[in-house]
Enzyme design. Structure first.
Site, PDB file in Angstrom:
ATOM      1  N   LEU A 183       0.831  -1.205   0.000  1.00  5.27           N
ATOM      2  CA  LEU A 183       0.000   0.000   0.000  1.00  5.27           C
ATOM      3  C   LEU A 183       0.862   1.249   0.000  1.00  5.27           C
ATOM      4  O   LEU A 183       0.443   2.321  -0.422  1.00  5.27           O
ATOM      5  CB  LEU A 183      -0.912   0.012   1.228  1.00  5.27           C
ATOM      6  CG  LEU A 183      -1.975  -1.085   1.296  1.00  5.27           C
ATOM      7  CD1 LEU A 183      -2.711  -1.024   2.629  1.00  5.27           C
ATOM      8  CD2 LEU A 183      -2.950  -0.957   0.142  1.00  5.27           C
ATOM      9  N   GLY A 184       2.071   1.115   0.516  1.00  7.83           N
ATOM     10  CA  GLY A 184       2.971   2.260   0.610  1.00  7.83           C
ATOM     11  C   GLY A 184       4.076   1.960   1.588  1.00  7.83           C
ATOM     12  O   GLY A 184       4.160   0.881   2.164  1.00  7.83           O
ATOM     13  N   GLY A 187      10.376   5.604   5.615  1.00  8.01           N
ATOM     14  CA  GLY A 187      11.660   5.301   6.226  1.00  8.01           C
ATOM     15  C   GLY A 187      11.585   4.243   7.305  1.00  8.01           C
ATOM     16  O   GLY A 187      12.582   3.612   7.629  1.00  8.01           O
ATOM     17  N   THR A 190       7.126  -0.797   5.573  1.00  5.94           N
ATOM     18  CA  THR A 190       6.215  -0.949   4.441  1.00  5.94           C
ATOM     19  C   THR A 190       4.861  -1.435   4.944  1.00  5.94           C
ATOM     20  O   THR A 190       4.787  -2.219   5.887  1.00  5.94           O
ATOM     21  CB  THR A 190       6.789  -1.966   3.439  1.00  5.94           C
ATOM     22  OG1 THR A 190       8.110  -1.565   3.074  1.00  5.94           O
ATOM     23  CG2 THR A 190       5.929  -2.045   2.190  1.00  5.94           C
ATOM     24  N   VAL A 191       3.796  -0.957   4.301  1.00  4.06           N
ATOM     25  CA  VAL A 191       2.438  -1.354   4.663  1.00  4.06           C
ATOM     26  C   VAL A 191       1.849  -2.199   3.540  1.00  4.06           C
ATOM     27  O   VAL A 191       1.922  -1.838   2.366  1.00  4.06           O
ATOM     28  CB  VAL A 191       1.539  -0.128   4.925  1.00  4.06           C
ATOM     29  CG1 VAL A 191       0.127  -0.574   5.289  1.00  4.06           C
ATOM     30  CG2 VAL A 191       2.119   0.734   6.037  1.00  4.06           C
ATOM     31  N   LYS A 205       1.626  -3.475   8.850  1.00  6.04           N
ATOM     32  CA  LYS A 205       2.813  -2.622   8.844  1.00  6.04           C
ATOM     33  C   LYS A 205       4.037  -3.455   9.216  1.00  6.04           C
ATOM     34  O   LYS A 205       4.098  -4.046  10.286  1.00  6.04           O
ATOM     35  CB  LYS A 205       2.622  -1.475   9.846  1.00  6.04           C
ATOM     36  CG  LYS A 205       3.784  -0.498   9.926  1.00  6.04           C
ATOM     37  CD  LYS A 205       3.465   0.584  10.946  1.00  6.04           C
ATOM     38  CE  LYS A 205       4.610   1.572  11.135  1.00  6.04           C
ATOM     39  NZ  LYS A 205       4.288   2.584  12.169  1.00  6.04           N
ATOM     40  N   ASP A 300       3.337  13.223  17.080  1.00  5.27           N
ATOM     41  CA  ASP A 300       3.707  13.286  15.662  1.00  5.27           C
ATOM     42  C   ASP A 300       2.466  13.503  14.792  1.00  5.27           C
ATOM     43  O   ASP A 300       2.260  12.826  13.789  1.00  5.27           O
ATOM     44  CB  ASP A 300       4.430  11.994  15.249  1.00  5.27           C
ATOM     45  CG  ASP A 300       5.222  12.161  13.954  1.00  5.27           C
ATOM     46  OD1 ASP A 300       5.539  13.312  13.594  1.00  5.27           O
ATOM     47  OD2 ASP A 300       5.523  11.139  13.305  1.00  5.27           O
TER      48      ASP A 300
END
Length: 502
Positions: A183-184, A187, A190-191, A205, A300
């Site tokens: 999915l994306g 840093g 990755t998902v 994740k 964040d």
């Protein structure tokens, strides 16, 4: 026949005439003696090497042999043909041993096959057991390395057991983490999109590296999200601790991030949608700060951590940097974490984390919703960053100079001014002078209500936007004097020295 002497006498006298090696001397008194070739030899026994071997098998009248005749030196052998046994000197004395031999071969073959099969089966079983034992040891090692024991201490036992997934299920859900399921990524990892055995669609994740800090962040995120239940906070289904890098399993949010809809995709968010999204973010932060079992500071907040579902409902995500603060405390001193452009300058200078740090980051998101400018890269012609330039323009009543053109065309200036006023309050350099998120959420609520009820009560709206703080005009006036110059010097120092990994 030689003289009257005997074989023995001539051998002693040296006048012996049986010179061939394969010859015998035969006495025949009183006539003397006679030399003859030995059986199986023929020739002249009175000459050296005169007696030669006879090939009995090649004679015109061969010896009695119903099998195979084999010549030997001085004789011959008679054997049964290959594959038979018996007496070859008798007719039909050799019988086939085919049936006996085949049975032996079959017995040996079957026995050997069973042995090999059992050996291979035993080898496979032993190998599987060794692998399983090794896998269990590795899982136990990774469980401890990934702070599984700490997680069990931080989370209720029943919840912890329900939240832990095994690796096999997640590999099946993602087709062994196929690139087509990505999915994306960023840093930190990755998902992947996955489908669990119960048909739930999830986002998994996967961290890139087994770094201690990231593992600590991972456990921190699991511990916090396991205690959070809010419609505008991404739901954590569980985690997997059986790999070198831990895995998190979230609900699948289909529509990307707020950052994508503001800066990557063509502009599609209407003013009402932006106000609603701001309200949903504010409500989730207010819940985290005051309604959850532990006061949670996200630390964040940024548009890339705001996910949008298929109905464009906002979901706050990525709690790796979050901190829980006991109810009896208002601040905690901690290592600085955050993202360039969203980080509270006061927190950066003092390392004291409070809920007002999230308020500042929310103010930056409001600016982003109003301007569609990137806080991390925007620099004005005068050299100001986005926050400083925005506050300056608001103080000079020039908000329209930086507003998103889509808002300028479709929204009344008064509504944009009200949202800008909330942003300025949230961006106050002093944390204690910022409103709480519980106070902030009343602003978007009032705007949303006024959008649906054009003639709503003026007093209610004014109360909502006061937030127990100075009025818009007073805020602008303060910002244009000492506080504004103090903001610029404070933020310039902050931006120039800012370098964080997140």
């Amino acid at each position: 026949m030689f003289g009257n002497s005997s074989c023995a006498e001539d051998q002693k006298s040296g006048a012996y005439w049986c010179l061939s090696d394969n010859s015998d001397c035969h006495d025949d008194p009183p006539r003397g003696y006679e030399c003859r070739c030995q059986p199986g030899y023929k020739g002249n026994p009175y000459m050296p090497n005169g007696c030669q071997d006879i090939d009995e098998c090649a004679q015109p009248d061969p010896p009695l042999c119903f099998g195979r005749c084999i010549n030997t030196v001085g004789s011959y052998d008679c054997v049964c043909p290959y594959g038979t046994y018996g007496n070859p000197r008798l007719k039909d004395g050799c019988a086939p041993r085919k049936l006996k031999f085949s049975g032996l071969v079959i017995a040996i073959g079957v026995g050997s096959g069973i042995f090999i099969l059992l050996f291979m089966l035993a080898a496979v079983i032993i190998r599987r057991k060794v692998r399983a034992r090794k896998a269990e040891k590795m899982k136990d090692f990774f469980f401890k390395q990934n702070r599984g024991l700490l997680l069990q201490q931080l989370v209720d036992k029943d919840i912890a057991e329900r939240m832990i997934f095994n690796l096999e299920e997640l590999e099946k859900a993602t087709s062994s983490f196929d690139d087509a399921r990505k999915l994306g990524g960023g840093g930190h990892g990755t998902v992947y999109k996955g489908i669990l055995s119960d048909q739930r669609i999830v986002a998994i994740k996967k961290s890139r590296h087994a770094i201690k800090r990231e593992i600590d962040d991972f456990i921190n995120e699991v511990a916090i999200l396991s205690q959070v239940n809010h419609r505008n906070v991404v739901k954590l289904f569980g985690c997997c601790l059986e790999t070198e890098v831990p895995l998190l399993v979230y609900e699948f949010i289909s529509n990307g991030t707020l950052h994508d809809h503001l800066h990557v995709a063509p502009p599609s968010l209407s003013w009402k949608e932006r106000i609603r999204i701001a309200l949903e973010i504010a409500r989730s932060l207010a819940y985290l700060h005051s309604a959850a079992s532990v006061s949670v500071i996200h630390r964040d907040i940024k548009t890339t951590n705001i996910l949008l579902d298929d109905q464009f409902i906002a979901k706050v995500s990525d709690f790796g940097a979050s901190r829980g603060i006991p109810i009896d405390q208002t601040a905690v001193t901690t290592t600085i974490q955050g993202t360039f452009g969203y980080l509270d300058p006061e927190y950066y200078q003092t390392s004291r984390l409070t809920e007002k740090s999230d308020v500042y980051s929310f103010g930056v998101i409001l600016v982003e919703l109003l301007t569609r400018r990137r806080p991390s890269s925007y620099i004005s012609s005068e050299g100001f960053n986005l926050v400083s330039h925005f506050v300056l323009l608001v103080s000079e009543h020039r908000l329209c100079d930086i507003l998103d053109s889509k808002i300028t065309e479709a929204v009344k200036a008064e509504e944009a001014d009200k949202v800008a006023a909330i942003a300025v309050m949230c961006l106050n350099p002093k944390g204690e002078d910022r409103p709480t998120m519980r106070q902030v959420e009343t602003g978007p609520e009032a705007l949303q209500s006024s959008a649906g009820n054009a003639g709503s009560n003026q007093t209610t709206e004014e109360h909502a936007f006061r937030l127990s703080h100075p009025s818009v005009e007073e805020s602008n006036s303060n910002a244009s004097a000492y506080n504004l110059s103090r903001r610029y010097s404070m933020e310039d120092e902050f931006w120039s020295s800012m370098s964080f990994p997140r």
